[in-house]
Design an enzyme around this catalytic site. Structure first.
Site, PDB file in Angstrom:
ATOM      1  N   GLY A 119     -10.325  11.286 -37.666  1.00  0.00           N
ATOM      2  CA  GLY A 119      -9.648  10.796 -36.477  1.00  0.00           C
ATOM      3  C   GLY A 119      -9.465   9.295 -36.466  1.00  0.00           C
ATOM      4  O   GLY A 119      -8.571   8.780 -35.792  1.00  0.00           O
ATOM      5  N   ALA A 147     -15.055   6.134 -37.736  1.00  0.00           N
ATOM      6  CA  ALA A 147     -15.397   7.313 -38.529  1.00  0.00           C
ATOM      7  C   ALA A 147     -14.803   8.593 -37.955  1.00  0.00           C
ATOM      8  O   ALA A 147     -15.111   9.684 -38.429  1.00  0.00           O
ATOM      9  CB  ALA A 147     -16.914   7.447 -38.646  1.00  0.00           C
ATOM     10  N   ARG A 198     -15.892  19.632 -43.569  1.00  0.00           N
ATOM     11  CA  ARG A 198     -16.612  19.841 -42.305  1.00  0.00           C
ATOM     12  C   ARG A 198     -16.277  21.184 -41.662  1.00  0.00           C
ATOM     13  O   ARG A 198     -16.808  21.502 -40.598  1.00  0.00           O
ATOM     14  CB  ARG A 198     -16.257  18.722 -41.312  1.00  0.00           C
ATOM     15  CG  ARG A 198     -16.512  17.309 -41.797  1.00  0.00           C
ATOM     16  CD  ARG A 198     -17.971  16.994 -41.931  1.00  0.00           C
ATOM     17  NE  ARG A 198     -18.169  15.567 -42.175  1.00  0.00           N
ATOM     18  CZ  ARG A 198     -19.293  15.049 -42.643  1.00  0.00           C
ATOM     19  NH1 ARG A 198     -20.309  15.846 -42.927  1.00  0.00           N
ATOM     20  NH2 ARG A 198     -19.415  13.752 -42.846  1.00  0.00           N
ATOM     21  N   LYS A 204     -22.382   4.166 -33.696  1.00  0.00           N
ATOM     22  CA  LYS A 204     -21.788   5.461 -34.039  1.00  0.00           C
ATOM     23  C   LYS A 204     -20.624   5.295 -35.019  1.00  0.00           C
ATOM     24  O   LYS A 204     -19.812   6.201 -35.156  1.00  0.00           O
ATOM     25  CB  LYS A 204     -21.285   6.162 -32.773  1.00  0.00           C
ATOM     26  CG  LYS A 204     -22.370   6.524 -31.775  1.00  0.00           C
ATOM     27  CD  LYS A 204     -23.155   7.735 -32.241  1.00  0.00           C
ATOM     28  CE  LYS A 204     -24.073   8.243 -31.153  1.00  0.00           C
ATOM     29  NZ  LYS A 204     -24.808   9.469 -31.591  1.00  0.00           N
ATOM     30  N   ARG A 205     -20.568   4.164 -35.688  1.00  0.00           N
ATOM     31  CA  ARG A 205     -19.444   3.835 -36.577  1.00  0.00           C
ATOM     32  C   ARG A 205     -18.115   3.991 -35.842  1.00  0.00           C
ATOM     33  O   ARG A 205     -17.113   4.373 -36.401  1.00  0.00           O
ATOM     34  CB  ARG A 205     -19.462   4.683 -37.855  1.00  0.00           C
ATOM     35  CG  ARG A 205     -20.708   4.501 -38.700  1.00  0.00           C
ATOM     36  CD  ARG A 205     -20.479   4.856 -40.159  1.00  0.00           C
ATOM     37  NE  ARG A 205     -19.951   6.197 -40.339  1.00  0.00           N
ATOM     38  CZ  ARG A 205     -19.475   6.666 -41.490  1.00  0.00           C
ATOM     39  NH1 ARG A 205     -19.471   5.897 -42.561  1.00  0.00           N
ATOM     40  NH2 ARG A 205     -19.030   7.907 -41.579  1.00  0.00           N
ATOM     41  N   GLY A 241      -6.600  17.259 -35.632  1.00  0.00           N
ATOM     42  CA  GLY A 241      -6.086  17.586 -34.304  1.00  0.00           C
ATOM     43  C   GLY A 241      -5.518  16.405 -33.555  1.00  0.00           C
ATOM     44  O   GLY A 241      -5.124  16.538 -32.401  1.00  0.00           O
ATOM     45  N   GLU A 253      -6.252   8.911 -38.076  1.00  0.00           N
ATOM     46  CA  GLU A 253      -5.206   9.299 -37.127  1.00  0.00           C
ATOM     47  C   GLU A 253      -4.933   8.173 -36.129  1.00  0.00           C
ATOM     48  O   GLU A 253      -3.778   7.889 -35.787  1.00  0.00           O
ATOM     49  CB  GLU A 253      -5.618  10.581 -36.403  1.00  0.00           C
ATOM     50  CG  GLU A 253      -5.634  11.795 -37.329  1.00  0.00           C
ATOM     51  CD  GLU A 253      -6.113  13.062 -36.650  1.00  0.00           C
ATOM     52  OE1 GLU A 253      -5.390  14.071 -36.728  1.00  0.00           O
ATOM     53  OE2 GLU A 253      -7.209  13.044 -36.042  1.00  0.00           O
ATOM     54  N   LEU A 271     -18.606  13.917 -34.035  1.00  0.00           N
ATOM     55  CA  LEU A 271     -19.020  15.278 -34.393  1.00  0.00           C
ATOM     56  C   LEU A 271     -20.275  15.712 -33.657  1.00  0.00           C
ATOM     57  O   LEU A 271     -20.469  16.905 -33.402  1.00  0.00           O
ATOM     58  CB  LEU A 271     -19.233  15.375 -35.900  1.00  0.00           C
ATOM     59  CG  LEU A 271     -17.973  15.163 -36.757  1.00  0.00           C
ATOM     60  CD1 LEU A 271     -18.323  15.195 -38.232  1.00  0.00           C
ATOM     61  CD2 LEU A 271     -16.914  16.209 -36.436  1.00  0.00           C
ATOM     62  N   GLU A 288     -11.906  16.716 -43.172  1.00  0.00           N
ATOM     63  CA  GLU A 288     -11.950  17.899 -42.305  1.00  0.00           C
ATOM     64  C   GLU A 288     -12.270  19.173 -43.077  1.00  0.00           C
ATOM     65  O   GLU A 288     -12.986  20.052 -42.574  1.00  0.00           O
ATOM     66  CB  GLU A 288     -10.620  18.037 -41.560  1.00  0.00           C
ATOM     67  CG  GLU A 288     -10.481  17.135 -40.343  1.00  0.00           C
ATOM     68  CD  GLU A 288     -10.139  15.695 -40.689  1.00  0.00           C
ATOM     69  OE1 GLU A 288     -10.018  14.882 -39.771  1.00  0.00           O
ATOM     70  OE2 GLU A 288     -10.015  15.365 -41.897  1.00  0.00           O
TER      71      GLU A 288
END
Length: 265
Positions: free
Chosen positions: A118, A69, A144, A31-32, A149, A121, A73, A141
């Site tokens: 993220g 990544a 998308r 899932k990277r 957040g 982040e 999502l 973001e």
């Protein structure tokens, strides 16, 4: 009090060597290393435990070819969350990353491939970021239909400035290589980010733990204060740290001229 042996981890891997260097590995390479809710919960547990487990420094890395990544999502899409649901997801992200930044253990992020959304982040909560030549940084973001957040408005904007962060979100601009270092997204650009991260971790682990705690906690706290309050807090922390027992032999060596000199290699 939880210990390292008490932790049950599925999406992270945690190893601690004989020198007290911890390795925290994001372990979802298919899932990277996307950050789902379970991974965030595990990050909270790990970074709540490390400061109390005698760990001297930590290397944060990703399994596979990417660091992270960002937000998972696919999970977010299938969860069909309400605004309230996602607000609480974000609060868990903040809890995890605050435990990293303010926990007092030096965290060195070994970056490669995607450091996106993220994932950026997460990386920005580390104290030192080491990139290799495959590393690229993005905040997609806007494309998308999302908004950050997990603290980008706090940490990423602090690293690179508000204008650059807005540009990344609006235009999808990516940073990589020397340009990423120049704008502040990483402190090092090397061929092997993990080798350099361990080199830094081992150097940091030689410092007295109380000094590292102050460096990796108090500085961030003081950045949140007014200048007047920060000056007072700095004086208090210096009073405690600069008179610690662990510093006396080092100060004696300096006074006698036997301490290593601060000079370029």
């Amino acid at each position: 009090m939880r210990t390292i042996s008490d932790l049950s981890l599925e999406n992270l891997r945690l190893d601690v060597d004989e020198d007290g260097i911890a390795t925290v590995t994001l372990n979802r390479p298919a899932k990277r290393n996307a950050l789902d809710a379970a991974t965030i919960d595990e990050l909270i547990e790990v970074f709540a435990t490390l400061p109390r487990a005698g760990v001297r420094a930590c290397v944060l890395r990703g399994e596979g070819t990417h660091f992270s990544a960002g937000l998972d999502l696919v999970e977010h899409y299938h969860a069909n969350r309400s605004a309230s649901d996602f607000m609480h997801v974000c609060l868990r992200w903040h809890e995890a990353f605050n435990k990293m930044e303010y926990g007092g253990v030096p965290v060195i992020a070994a970056l490669k491939g995607a450091v996106v959304g993220g994932g950026l982040e997460l990386a920005s909560a580390a104290h030192i970021r080491v990139a290799d030549h495959s590393t690229y940084f993005g905040l997609p973001e806007g494309q998308r239909g999302l908004f950050t957040g997990g603290g980008a408005t706090i940490r990423v904007a602090d690293l690179i400035g508000k204008a650059r962060m807005i540009d990344m979100m609006l235009s999808g601009r990516l940073y990589r290589g020397q340009e990423a270092v120049d704008v502040g997204l990483a402190q090092y650009l090397v061929d092997d980010s993990e080798a350099k991260a361990y080199e830094i971790a081992r150097a940091a682990a030689q410092n007295p733990p109380l000094s590292n705690f102050a460096i990796c906690s108090a500085i961030s706290h003081m950045q949140n204060m007014s200048a007047l309050d920060a000056a007072y807090a700095e004086s208090v922390v210096a009073g405690v740290v600069n008179t610690q027992e662990a510093a006396k032999a080092r100060l004696e060596a300096f006074a006698k001229g036997t301490a290593a000199k601060v000079k370029p290699q």
